[in-house]
Design an enzyme around this catalytic site. Structure first.
Site, PDB file in Angstrom:
ATOM      1  N   ASP A 138      47.516 -73.644   5.534  1.00 40.79           N
ATOM      2  CA  ASP A 138      48.155 -73.259   4.272  1.00 40.79           C
ATOM      3  C   ASP A 138      49.624 -72.928   4.553  1.00 40.79           C
ATOM      4  O   ASP A 138      49.945 -72.265   5.542  1.00 40.79           O
ATOM      5  CB  ASP A 138      47.441 -72.050   3.645  1.00 40.79           C
ATOM      6  N   ILE A 139      50.499 -73.403   3.691  1.00 37.21           N
ATOM      7  CA  ILE A 139      51.942 -73.226   3.911  1.00 37.21           C
ATOM      8  C   ILE A 139      52.376 -71.769   3.715  1.00 37.21           C
ATOM      9  O   ILE A 139      53.396 -71.344   4.255  1.00 37.21           O
ATOM     10  CB  ILE A 139      52.734 -74.184   2.982  1.00 37.21           C
ATOM     11  N   ASN A 180      39.283 -71.214  -5.800  1.00 37.04           N
ATOM     12  CA  ASN A 180      39.802 -70.700  -7.069  1.00 37.04           C
ATOM     13  C   ASN A 180      39.609 -71.765  -8.138  1.00 37.04           C
ATOM     14  O   ASN A 180      39.891 -72.939  -7.903  1.00 37.04           O
ATOM     15  CB  ASN A 180      41.285 -70.353  -6.930  1.00 37.04           C
ATOM     16  N   HIS A 237      40.016 -77.571  -3.293  1.00 36.69           N
ATOM     17  CA  HIS A 237      40.251 -77.119  -1.918  1.00 36.69           C
ATOM     18  C   HIS A 237      39.504 -75.826  -1.670  1.00 36.69           C
ATOM     19  O   HIS A 237      39.322 -75.001  -2.567  1.00 36.69           O
ATOM     20  CB  HIS A 237      41.745 -76.947  -1.633  1.00 36.69           C
TER      21      HIS A 237
HETATM   22  P1  AMP Z   1      45.152 -72.251  -5.020  1.00 37.42           P
HETATM   23  O1  AMP Z   1      46.151 -71.220  -5.483  1.00 37.42           O
HETATM   24  O2  AMP Z   1      43.769 -71.759  -4.832  1.00 37.42           O
HETATM   25  O3  AMP Z   1      45.237 -73.490  -5.879  1.00 37.42           O
HETATM   26  O4  AMP Z   1      45.626 -72.649  -3.547  1.00 37.42           O
HETATM   27  C1  AMP Z   1      46.663 -73.537  -3.304  1.00 37.42           C
HETATM   28  C2  AMP Z   1      47.169 -73.242  -1.935  1.00 37.42           C
HETATM   29  O5  AMP Z   1      47.956 -74.342  -1.496  1.00 37.42           O
HETATM   30  C3  AMP Z   1      48.062 -71.995  -1.832  1.00 37.42           C
HETATM   31  O6  AMP Z   1      47.467 -71.062  -0.932  1.00 37.42           O
HETATM   32  C4  AMP Z   1      49.382 -72.542  -1.314  1.00 37.42           C
HETATM   33  O7  AMP Z   1      50.016 -71.678  -0.413  1.00 37.42           O
HETATM   34  C5  AMP Z   1      48.964 -73.839  -0.673  1.00 37.42           C
HETATM   35  N1  AMP Z   1      49.989 -74.862  -0.595  1.00 37.42           N
HETATM   36  C6  AMP Z   1      50.859 -75.241  -1.577  1.00 37.42           C
HETATM   37  N2  AMP Z   1      51.637 -76.238  -1.136  1.00 37.42           N
HETATM   38  C7  AMP Z   1      51.251 -76.505   0.140  1.00 37.42           C
HETATM   39  C8  AMP Z   1      51.685 -77.435   1.133  1.00 37.42           C
HETATM   40  N3  AMP Z   1      52.683 -78.299   0.902  1.00 37.42           N
HETATM   41  N4  AMP Z   1      51.071 -77.423   2.336  1.00 37.42           N
HETATM   42  C9  AMP Z   1      50.076 -76.540   2.578  1.00 37.42           C
HETATM   43  N5  AMP Z   1      49.612 -75.653   1.686  1.00 37.42           N
HETATM   44  C10 AMP Z   1      50.200 -75.625   0.482  1.00 37.42           C
END
Ligand code: AMP
Ligand code: ZN
Length: 115
Positions: A31-32, A88, A101
């Site tokens: 996760d970023i 989520n 995810h």
């Molecule tokens: P959600 O809020 O459950 O939809 O989770 C989405 C997740 O994706 C969040 O924890 C973000 O930090 C993560 N995220 C968004 N963009 C990226 C990216 N480019 N690479 C890795 N993780 C990401």
């Protein structure tokens, strides 16, 4: 593949990601914006927007995502102490990317109830 979907692009290597494990139809990457010492996302290859869109015949795919999450937890050494798997669904739960995810969170004590 959905044109404007970030996670479809990560699957296709059209967007960068720190990959942890790539399978035939499931991928794990960092996760970023990690919220725990271990914070890895597991996605399916297929563009399934939310867990509500998962069809009964896709149950084995969900199991493969969970299998990979468990494997990642073992590889990161958090399997024995415990970890949390989170999906989520929708705005109130904080879903921000509409490609299914699984969050793998660990390396610290998790609170309950979650925020
Ligand atoms: P959600 O809020 O459950 O939809 O989770 C989405 C997740 O994706 C969040 O924890 C973000 O930090 C993560 N995220 C968004 N963009 C990226 C990216 N480019 N690479 C890795 N993780 C990401
Ligand atoms: Zn997608």
């Amino acid at each position: 593949m959905a044109e404007e979907c970030l996670f479809c692009k990560i699957w296709a290597k059209e967007a960068p990601a720190k990959e942890v494990h790539r399978g035939d139809d499931v991928l794990a990457f960092e996760d970023i914006r990690p919220v725990a010492p271990v914070h890895i996302l597991v996605i399916p290859k297929d563009h399934i927007p939310t867990i509500k869109d998962l069809k009964p015949e896709q149950a084995p795919l969900l199991l493969r995502m969970i299998d990979l999450a468990n494997q990642v937890a073992r590889d990161r050494g958090i399997s024995r102490d415990g970890y949390r798997l989170v999906i989520n669904q929708g705005p109130q739960a904080g879903q921000s990317v509409y490609h299914l995810h699984l969050h793998v969170l660990g390396g610290r004590a998790m609170h309950w109830p979650p925020g």
